[in-house]
Design a protein around this motif. Structure first.
Motif, PDB file in Angstrom:
ATOM      1  N   VAL A  58       0.868  -1.172   0.000  1.00 41.81           N
ATOM      2  CA  VAL A  58       0.000   0.000   0.000  1.00 41.81           C
ATOM      3  C   VAL A  58       0.904   1.220   0.000  1.00 41.81           C
ATOM      4  N   ALA A  59       0.760   2.070  -1.007  1.00 41.80           N
ATOM      5  CA  ALA A  59       1.578   3.274  -1.107  1.00 41.80           C
ATOM      6  C   ALA A  59       0.947   4.393  -0.294  1.00 41.80           C
ATOM      7  N   GLY A  60       1.766   5.172   0.349  1.00 38.63           N
ATOM      8  CA  GLY A  60       1.263   6.298   1.121  1.00 38.63           C
ATOM      9  C   GLY A  60       2.352   6.871   2.006  1.00 38.63           C
ATOM     10  N   TRP A  61       2.044   7.982   2.654  1.00 39.51           N
ATOM     11  CA  TRP A  61       2.987   8.638   3.548  1.00 39.51           C
ATOM     12  C   TRP A  61       2.665   8.292   4.983  1.00 39.51           C
ATOM     13  N   GLU A  62       3.688   8.138   5.770  1.00 44.72           N
ATOM     14  CA  GLU A  62       3.550   7.866   7.192  1.00 44.72           C
ATOM     15  C   GLU A  62       4.329   8.940   7.939  1.00 44.72           C
ATOM     16  N   THR A  63       3.767   9.412   9.020  1.00 42.43           N
ATOM     17  CA  THR A  63       4.481  10.391   9.841  1.00 42.43           C
ATOM     18  C   THR A  63       5.185   9.670  10.980  1.00 42.43           C
ATOM     19  N   CYS A  64       6.142  10.354  11.583  1.00 46.90           N
ATOM     20  CA  CYS A  64       6.854   9.778  12.721  1.00 46.90           C
ATOM     21  C   CYS A  64       7.102  10.866  13.734  1.00 46.90           C
ATOM     22  N   LEU A  65       6.636  10.662  14.961  1.00 49.11           N
ATOM     23  CA  LEU A  65       6.786  11.671  16.007  1.00 49.11           C
ATOM     24  C   LEU A  65       8.233  11.824  16.456  1.00 49.11           C
TER      25      LEU A  65
END
Length: 125
Positions: free
Chosen positions: A112-119
């Motif tokens: 699944v393509a997409g952006w993920e954030t990271c705190l």
């Protein structure tokens, strides 16, 4: 502000790691995330084992919930605690659930393509 403590070794117990954690509001908790490159994020987290570690899970759960705020997930190493524990919610309105000593049972080849954030990486969204 609470004193910062050095990351724990892999041999440290979950109970030892939680003794120093201070509960904070979700807004202030963001400042307590360890940042990318920190040693606790670069190693395999310690499994939760033993009675003492299990007894400290409610405090770790509270710390993770405080840090989660309006985000979708946070892991114990992001708070400087080497423990295989994370908190996750699938949707913004869902109640988060805690995963303790998770393992991958099976996986598919589907991506699944997409952006993920990271705190732990400020400004990366």
């Amino acid at each position: 502000l609470a004193k910062r403590r050095q990351p724990l070794s892999r041999e440290s117990s979950l109970g030892d790691s939680l003794a120093w954690q201070t509960m904070r509001t979700s807004r202030r908790a963001c400042s307590s995330f360890v940042l990318a490159g920190h040693p606790v994020l670069r190693r395999v987290a310690t499994p939760v084992r033993g009675v003492a570690a299990r007894a400290d899970l409610p405090r770790l759960d509270a710390a993770l919930r405080s840090a989660l705020g309006e985000h979708y997930g946070v892991a114990a190493p992001q708070l400087g605690t080497s423990a295989r524990v994370f908190l996750l919610r699938a949707h913004a309105d869902d109640e988060p659930w805690i995963a303790i000593n998770p393992s991958i049972q099976r996986r598919s080849r589907e991506m699944v393509a997409g952006w993920e954030t990271c705190l732990s990486v400020p400004g990366y969204a």
